[in-house]
Design a protein around this motif. Sequence first.
Motif, PDB file in Angstrom:
ATOM      1  N   CYS A 183       0.833  -1.213   0.000  1.00 19.70           N
ATOM      2  CA  CYS A 183       0.000   0.000   0.000  1.00 19.70           C
ATOM      3  C   CYS A 183       0.862   1.256   0.000  1.00 19.70           C
ATOM      4  CB  CYS A 183      -0.927   0.005   1.209  1.00 19.70           C
ATOM      5  SG  CYS A 183      -2.227  -1.249   1.158  1.00 19.70           S
ATOM      6  N   ARG A 184       1.899   1.270   0.804  1.00 17.46           N
ATOM      7  CA  ARG A 184       2.790   2.440   0.853  1.00 17.46           C
ATOM      8  C   ARG A 184       3.422   2.699  -0.507  1.00 17.46           C
ATOM      9  NH1 ARG A 184       3.537   4.426   5.938  1.00 17.46           N
ATOM     10  NH2 ARG A 184       3.363   2.987   7.722  1.00 17.46           N
ATOM     11  N   LYS A 185       3.822   1.628  -1.189  1.00 14.92           N
ATOM     12  CA  LYS A 185       4.470   1.791  -2.497  1.00 14.92           C
ATOM     13  C   LYS A 185       3.495   2.393  -3.500  1.00 14.92           C
ATOM     14  CE  LYS A 185       7.981   1.097  -5.353  1.00 14.92           C
ATOM     15  NZ  LYS A 185       8.699  -0.181  -5.557  1.00 14.92           N
ATOM     16  N   VAL A 186       2.277   1.881  -3.539  1.00 13.31           N
ATOM     17  CA  VAL A 186       1.281   2.415  -4.474  1.00 13.31           C
ATOM     18  C   VAL A 186       0.970   3.872  -4.147  1.00 13.31           C
ATOM     19  CG1 VAL A 186      -1.107   2.255  -5.267  1.00 13.31           C
ATOM     20  CG2 VAL A 186       0.246   0.177  -4.965  1.00 13.31           C
ATOM     21  N   LEU A 187       0.737   4.151  -2.879  1.00 18.99           N
ATOM     22  CA  LEU A 187       0.323   5.495  -2.477  1.00 18.99           C
ATOM     23  C   LEU A 187       1.455   6.512  -2.593  1.00 18.99           C
ATOM     24  CD1 LEU A 187      -1.899   4.423   0.529  1.00 18.99           C
ATOM     25  CD2 LEU A 187      -2.694   5.429  -1.623  1.00 18.99           C
ATOM     26  N   THR A 188       2.689   6.047  -2.658  1.00 17.11           N
ATOM     27  CA  THR A 188       3.810   6.957  -2.905  1.00 17.11           C
ATOM     28  C   THR A 188       3.691   7.588  -4.283  1.00 17.11           C
ATOM     29  OG1 THR A 188       5.338   5.764  -1.447  1.00 17.11           O
ATOM     30  CG2 THR A 188       6.320   7.095  -3.192  1.00 17.11           C
ATOM     31  N   ARG A 193      -5.541   6.965  -4.523  1.00 11.89           N
ATOM     32  CA  ARG A 193      -6.267   5.700  -4.714  1.00 11.89           C
ATOM     33  C   ARG A 193      -6.786   5.250  -3.353  1.00 11.89           C
ATOM     34  NH1 ARG A 193      -6.097   3.323  -9.806  1.00 11.89           N
ATOM     35  NH2 ARG A 193      -4.572   4.307 -11.181  1.00 11.89           N
ATOM     36  N   GLU A 194      -8.035   5.585  -3.093  1.00 15.58           N
ATOM     37  CA  GLU A 194      -8.593   5.474  -1.745  1.00 15.58           C
ATOM     38  C   GLU A 194      -8.776   4.026  -1.304  1.00 15.58           C
ATOM     39  OE1 GLU A 194     -11.285   8.557  -1.182  1.00 15.58           O
ATOM     40  OE2 GLU A 194     -11.843   8.022   0.859  1.00 15.58           O
ATOM     41  N   TYR A 195      -8.928   3.128  -2.255  1.00 19.85           N
ATOM     42  CA  TYR A 195      -9.011   1.711  -1.911  1.00 19.85           C
ATOM     43  C   TYR A 195      -7.777   1.285  -1.113  1.00 19.85           C
ATOM     44  CZ  TYR A 195      -8.872  -3.361  -2.611  1.00 19.85           C
ATOM     45  OH  TYR A 195      -8.792  -4.711  -2.422  1.00 19.85           O
ATOM     46  N   PHE A 196      -6.610   1.692  -1.572  1.00 14.42           N
ATOM     47  CA  PHE A 196      -5.369   1.330  -0.893  1.00 14.42           C
ATOM     48  C   PHE A 196      -5.223   2.064   0.438  1.00 14.42           C
ATOM     49  CE2 PHE A 196      -4.510  -0.029  -5.197  1.00 14.42           C
ATOM     50  CZ  PHE A 196      -3.801  -1.214  -5.016  1.00 14.42           C
ATOM     51  N   ALA A 231     -13.106  15.629   0.008  1.00 11.03           N
ATOM     52  CA  ALA A 231     -13.116  14.918   1.286  1.00 11.03           C
ATOM     53  C   ALA A 231     -13.021  13.415   1.038  1.00 11.03           C
ATOM     54  CB  ALA A 231     -14.394  15.249   2.055  1.00 11.03           C
ATOM     55  N   PRO A 232     -12.598  12.644   2.020  1.00 10.20           N
ATOM     56  CA  PRO A 232     -12.557  11.191   1.876  1.00 10.20           C
ATOM     57  C   PRO A 232     -13.953  10.622   1.642  1.00 10.20           C
ATOM     58  CG  PRO A 232     -11.276  11.893   3.782  1.00 10.20           C
ATOM     59  CD  PRO A 232     -12.044  13.093   3.320  1.00 10.20           C
ATOM     60  N   LEU A 233     -14.016   9.452   1.049  1.00 13.18           N
ATOM     61  CA  LEU A 233     -15.284   8.775   0.825  1.00 13.18           C
ATOM     62  C   LEU A 233     -15.893   8.326   2.155  1.00 13.18           C
ATOM     63  CD1 LEU A 233     -14.331   6.559  -2.238  1.00 13.18           C
ATOM     64  CD2 LEU A 233     -15.786   8.579  -2.258  1.00 13.18           C
ATOM     65  N   PRO A 234     -17.217   8.210   2.215  1.00  9.47           N
ATOM     66  CA  PRO A 234     -17.884   7.817   3.473  1.00  9.47           C
ATOM     67  C   PRO A 234     -17.362   6.497   4.042  1.00  9.47           C
ATOM     68  CG  PRO A 234     -19.494   8.627   1.899  1.00  9.47           C
ATOM     69  CD  PRO A 234     -18.204   8.542   1.164  1.00  9.47           C
ATOM     70  N   GLU A 235     -17.084   5.506   3.182  1.00  8.08           N
ATOM     71  CA  GLU A 235     -16.616   4.222   3.702  1.00  8.08           C
ATOM     72  C   GLU A 235     -15.236   4.331   4.357  1.00  8.08           C
ATOM     73  OE1 GLU A 235     -16.778   3.560  -0.879  1.00  8.08           O
ATOM     74  OE2 GLU A 235     -17.741   4.880   0.583  1.00  8.08           O
ATOM     75  N   HIS A 270     -10.412   5.895  -7.739  1.00  6.07           N
ATOM     76  CA  HIS A 270      -9.773   7.107  -7.237  1.00  6.07           C
ATOM     77  C   HIS A 270     -10.759   7.816  -6.308  1.00  6.07           C
ATOM     78  CE1 HIS A 270      -7.131   6.322 -10.607  1.00  6.07           C
ATOM     79  NE2 HIS A 270      -6.336   7.281 -10.208  1.00  6.07           N
ATOM     80  N   SER A 271     -10.287   8.874  -5.691  1.00  3.99           N
ATOM     81  CA  SER A 271     -11.169   9.662  -4.835  1.00  3.99           C
ATOM     82  C   SER A 271     -12.087  10.568  -5.642  1.00  3.99           C
ATOM     83  CB  SER A 271     -10.319  10.505  -3.875  1.00  3.99           C
ATOM     84  OG  SER A 271      -9.639   9.683  -2.965  1.00  3.99           O
TER      85      SER A 271
END
Length: 272
Positions: A183-188, A193-196, A231-235, A270-271
Amino acid sequence: MIEVSLLGSFSIKLDGKRLYPDLGHSGLRMAAHLFASPGRLHRREKIADMYWPEMTLERSRAALNSAIWRLRKILCQDPHSNGGKNLRSIGENIVFDLEPWIKVDTAIVSFIAKATTNGRNTASIAELQQVIDLYTGPFMDGDDSSAFLEERERLHTCFVGVAYELLTHYIVQEDYPAAIAICRKVLTFDPYREYFVRKILGALCLNGQRAEAASYFERWQRLLREEIGVAPLPETLDLLRIVRHCETFEDVNAIRAVVHASKQNAFLQHSW
């Protein structure tokens, strides 16, 4: 063995030692173009116009010929190259062929990613991890040429898709440290990508790092608001509330359910 890296910054290594090819800026971009599309025919006139557009046709063709000659000299440094004959001229076309003595990171990523498509993952865990390790940045990072944009997006999608497959494996194995690393690698490279983001929040909590999960969310939420104003998604917010007040087995099971949930094509989310 020659190793060509096109992910992140361009580099060529011979037996592990980096080479510094005298190709010039346009010649390096031309080399990247050829390395990224092995086996394809490229018309000389098109390549010359693409990478030496400021020159006349005659001068751009001369610059192209010089760059090809210099690139072939680099390939010739490997004793198995047979004179660099895998960089060939066929009439008015140029073609670069992959051979066992030369490795190109983008070709490896493409090959392994293809094995994960259509829901039939035939790649090994070691191969999936190889893609994650090879992805040190976007294709030809820092070069804003329009010629690279489509390939950059394609390879990034390959990377994220492989990361999704590998993350799913690590979660099933309850290897949360490895899942967190993915997850850290993808989000870097793709922070929205809010799923991660949800996966890393839950995995951190299940790995006994609840405080780090809350801290990570705050940093990510700040970035989200400052950079794209959403803003972040509700989930995601629902998961955060459980993480912050996780005290019971029911809370842990709720977090586990989010982390272990699978979602078709989730890596495309994505967000925005």
